[in-house]
Design an enzyme around this catalytic site. Structure first.
Site, PDB file in Angstrom:
ATOM      1  N   HIS A  64      -7.702 -11.438  -0.918  1.00  0.00           N
ATOM      2  CA  HIS A  64      -6.932 -11.991  -2.055  1.00  0.00           C
ATOM      3  C   HIS A  64      -6.669 -13.468  -1.745  1.00  0.00           C
ATOM      4  O   HIS A  64      -5.688 -13.790  -1.064  1.00  0.00           O
ATOM      5  CB  HIS A  64      -5.565 -11.305  -2.191  1.00  0.00           C
ATOM      6  CG  HIS A  64      -5.597  -9.823  -2.391  1.00  0.00           C
ATOM      7  ND1 HIS A  64      -5.306  -9.229  -3.596  1.00  0.00           N
ATOM      8  CD2 HIS A  64      -5.861  -8.800  -1.533  1.00  0.00           C
ATOM      9  CE1 HIS A  64      -5.385  -7.911  -3.478  1.00  0.00           C
ATOM     10  NE2 HIS A  64      -5.716  -7.624  -2.232  1.00  0.00           N
ATOM     11  N   GLU A 141      -8.715  -8.847 -11.633  1.00  0.00           N
ATOM     12  CA  GLU A 141      -7.776  -7.724 -11.504  1.00  0.00           C
ATOM     13  C   GLU A 141      -7.065  -7.436 -12.821  1.00  0.00           C
ATOM     14  O   GLU A 141      -6.642  -8.358 -13.518  1.00  0.00           O
ATOM     15  CB  GLU A 141      -6.746  -8.057 -10.432  1.00  0.00           C
ATOM     16  CG  GLU A 141      -5.702  -6.970 -10.211  1.00  0.00           C
ATOM     17  CD  GLU A 141      -4.731  -7.345  -9.107  1.00  0.00           C
ATOM     18  OE1 GLU A 141      -4.846  -6.769  -8.015  1.00  0.00           O
ATOM     19  OE2 GLU A 141      -3.863  -8.208  -9.334  1.00  0.00           O
ATOM     20  N   SER A 145       2.085  -1.649 -16.146  1.00  0.00           N
ATOM     21  CA  SER A 145       2.448  -0.234 -16.246  1.00  0.00           C
ATOM     22  C   SER A 145       3.050   0.156 -17.597  1.00  0.00           C
ATOM     23  O   SER A 145       3.214   1.323 -17.889  1.00  0.00           O
ATOM     24  CB  SER A 145       3.401   0.144 -15.105  1.00  0.00           C
ATOM     25  OG  SER A 145       4.284  -0.896 -14.848  1.00  0.00           O
ATOM     26  N   GLU A 209      -2.811   3.978  -0.499  1.00  0.00           N
ATOM     27  CA  GLU A 209      -2.575   3.062   0.616  1.00  0.00           C
ATOM     28  C   GLU A 209      -1.380   3.544   1.449  1.00  0.00           C
ATOM     29  O   GLU A 209      -1.522   3.860   2.622  1.00  0.00           O
ATOM     30  CB  GLU A 209      -2.347   1.657   0.026  1.00  0.00           C
ATOM     31  CG  GLU A 209      -2.102   0.572   1.044  1.00  0.00           C
ATOM     32  CD  GLU A 209      -2.002  -0.799   0.383  1.00  0.00           C
ATOM     33  OE1 GLU A 209      -2.012  -0.859  -0.874  1.00  0.00           O
ATOM     34  OE2 GLU A 209      -1.907  -1.800   1.113  1.00  0.00           O
ATOM     35  N   ASP A 305      -8.477  -7.921   3.799  1.00  0.00           N
ATOM     36  CA  ASP A 305      -7.423  -7.998   2.783  1.00  0.00           C
ATOM     37  C   ASP A 305      -6.977  -9.463   2.709  1.00  0.00           C
ATOM     38  O   ASP A 305      -7.657 -10.338   3.263  1.00  0.00           O
ATOM     39  CB  ASP A 305      -6.255  -7.051   3.133  1.00  0.00           C
ATOM     40  CG  ASP A 305      -5.647  -6.412   1.875  1.00  0.00           C
ATOM     41  OD1 ASP A 305      -5.854  -6.943   0.776  1.00  0.00           O
ATOM     42  OD2 ASP A 305      -4.978  -5.375   2.002  1.00  0.00           O
TER      43      ASP A 305
HETATM   44  O1  MCF Z   1      -4.102  -5.004  -0.526  1.00  0.00           O
HETATM   45  C1  MCF Z   1      -2.824  -5.540  -0.386  1.00  0.00           C
HETATM   46  C2  MCF Z   1      -1.815  -4.401  -0.477  1.00  0.00           C
HETATM   47  N1  MCF Z   1      -1.990  -3.559  -1.636  1.00  0.00           N
HETATM   48  C3  MCF Z   1      -1.944  -4.016  -2.916  1.00  0.00           C
HETATM   49  N2  MCF Z   1      -2.039  -5.211  -3.380  1.00  0.00           N
HETATM   50  C4  MCF Z   1      -2.226  -6.392  -2.771  1.00  0.00           C
HETATM   51  C5  MCF Z   1      -2.550  -6.609  -1.425  1.00  0.00           C
HETATM   52  N3  MCF Z   1      -2.548  -7.915  -1.173  1.00  0.00           N
HETATM   53  C6  MCF Z   1      -2.263  -8.539  -2.323  1.00  0.00           C
HETATM   54  N4  MCF Z   1      -2.088  -7.641  -3.293  1.00  0.00           N
HETATM   55  C7  MCF Z   1      -1.752  -8.051  -4.665  1.00  0.00           C
HETATM   56  C8  MCF Z   1      -2.409  -7.244  -5.750  1.00  0.00           C
HETATM   57  O2  MCF Z   1      -3.712  -7.677  -5.999  1.00  0.00           O
HETATM   58  O3  MCF Z   1      -0.380  -7.911  -4.856  1.00  0.00           O
HETATM   59  C9  MCF Z   1      -0.105  -7.617  -6.202  1.00  0.00           C
HETATM   60  C10 MCF Z   1      -1.441  -7.431  -6.908  1.00  0.00           C
HETATM   61  O4  MCF Z   1      -1.779  -8.551  -7.643  1.00  0.00           O
HETATM   62  C11 MCF Z   1       0.747  -6.379  -6.169  1.00  0.00           C
HETATM   63  S1  MCF Z   1       1.290  -5.746  -7.706  1.00  0.00           S
HETATM   64  C12 MCF Z   1       2.566  -6.827  -8.184  1.00  0.00           C
HETATM   65 FE    FE Z   2      -5.834  -5.724  -1.242  1.00  0.00          FE
END
Ligand code: MCF
Ligand code: FE
Length: 402
Positions: A64, A141, A145, A209, A305
């Site tokens: 990300h 992405e 919800s 996760e 990640d």
């Molecule tokens: O992979 C990690 C942990 N799991 C989920 N989301 C994210 C991670 N790192 C960044 N994210 C981002 C995701 O793409 O955080 C946000 C999303 O945009 C969480 S939802 C508000």
């Molecule tokens: Fe992620």
């Protein structure tokens, strides 16, 4: 034409010794140096230091970039507090500068990453992803919800997809990421999957996760109950585990994490030809346990990640952590599997014409230099993982970048 010479070349048949690779934009031939020199007398010869190994360029299938400015802002240790800290720091993405993201791409490059899968939450990383030397699979992405907001969310998502489509090229591919079962309404999931089918976009999704996510989508309780109630006034999960997984039945998807999946969940996902990205450091830092990759029958990649849940995007740091975290698995087999998990396996998952040193594949190479001669060729994967912090040379499509 170029001829690249090194003591070792990593191939699907193991480490070759005393060979060289002839390439332009793609790989032309792998053979003895003298044979290649006769065949291409005008080729530029590229030598490498003693004990060097040529790998196909590495692939980091899940990152990300828009969170590249996080160092000490997000809360680590447990998933729901981390997620709350992401929600609290909503301006983090806005504050992440082009330079922060460029630095992140450079860190990957110096560690040998020639292709990556970028999850784009907002589209702020689009320009960096089109300008970076690496190949990029750009996962737009989608999340949200609340049913009543789904039309607006989808329209914004489609605009980002259309923007990214304008940049599709040999080095850049538009794709879709459905954030997760707890965050993405089924209406959005269905629309996004049907678009992916129609346009042949690759799909990715975070799944199972944390233990908290598992409890929420299996039973509707646990830490997520309070979070959703408090922030969104939602008291029931928008997807159950089964309903979410079923949405993806006929579209092989790159799922991320699965660190809280049961053996049954994994068997089900395997039966539908899905794959998984293993992010061991992220899972450790967010308190999500560890996916037992050595027992999997589905293709698995190793990925960093984002800096939202990690301290570096150096792919060798990730491999070293993985070696330590899977403490009871056979060390040499694990080291070999880890190299596959950043080369041939993610190349197949992301449908990239690289990831193996083979004629007609893109000339994407990562060259590392071992500090001394290996006692046995079978041990090279381990020594490479343990001793490499930065690569010696790196090529993408035949051009040198490190
Ligand atoms: O992979 C990690 C942990 N799991 C989920 N989301 C994210 C991670 N790192 C960044 N994210 C981002 C995701 O793409 O955080 C946000 C999303 O945009 C969480 S939802 C508000
Ligand atoms: Fe992620």
């Amino acid at each position: 034409m170029n001829i690249l010479v090194a003591d070792f070349i990593y191939t699907n048949e193991g480490y070759l010794q005393g060979k060289a690779v002839a390439f332009d934009e793609t790989i032309q031939k792998i053979d003895d140096f003298d044979i290649l020199k006769n065949l291409y007398p005008n080729a530029k010869i590229i030598n490498t230091p003693k004990n060097s190994v040529i790998y196909p360029g590495f692939i980091n299938s899940h990152v990300h970039l828009e969170f590249s400015n996080n160092k000490t802002s997000l809360e680590y240790g447990s998933f729901v507090p981390w997620l709350k800290s992401v929600i609290k720091n909503t301006d983090m993405i806005q504050k992440c500068t082009t330079n922060d993201m460029k630095r992140a791409c450079e860190e990957m490059l110096k560690s040998g990453v020639t292709s990556f899968g970028a999850i784009s939450s907002n589209g702020n990383d689009l320009q960096v992803c089109t300008e970076t030397p690496q190949r990029v699979v750009f996962f737009n992405e989608i999340l949200g919800s609340k049913e009543e907001n789904s039309e607006v969310s989808y329209d914004l998502f489609i605009k980002r997809v259309e923007n990214s489509l304008q940049h599709n090229s040999q080095k850049f591919k538009t794709a879709i990421s459905i954030h997760s079962p707890y965050s993405t309404h089924p209406i959005l999931i269905r629309k996004a999957i049907s678009l992916a089918k129609k346009k042949k976009f690759l799909l990715s999704a975070h799944l199972l996760e944390s233990k908290a996510e598992k409890e929420w989508i299996e039973e509707g309780n646990g830490e997520f109950y309070n979070l959703y109630n408090e922030f969104f006034g939602i008291t029931k999960p928008i997807n159950t585990k089964q309903s979410f997984m079923q949405e993806f039945n006929d579209t092989p998807t790159h799922f991320i994490h699965l660190s809280s999946a049961t053996l049954e969940d994994i068997a089900y996902l395997e039966s539908k030809n899905h794959s998984v990205a293993h992010c061991p450091r992220s899972n450790r830092l967010l308190g999500c346990g560890i996916l037992d990759v050595c027992k999997l029958n589905m293709p698995w990649s190793t990925a960093t990640d984002g800096l939202s849940s990690n301290w570096s995007l150096n792919i060798f740091d990730e491999l070293r952590a993985s070696l330590m975290l899977h403490a009871t698995d056979d060390l040499h087999n694990l080291a070999d599997s880890l190299i596959k998990s950043i080369t041939s396996v993610p190349a197949k998952i992301l449908d990239l014409n690289c990831g193996v040193i083979e004629v007609e594949k893109f000339a994407d190479f990562t060259i590392i230099t071992l500090p001394d001669s290996p006692n046995a060729v079978e041990e090279i994967s381990l020594w490479a993982i343990l001793h490499t912090k930065q690569v010696n040379q790196l090529y993408i499509g035949g051009n040198r970048y490190v």
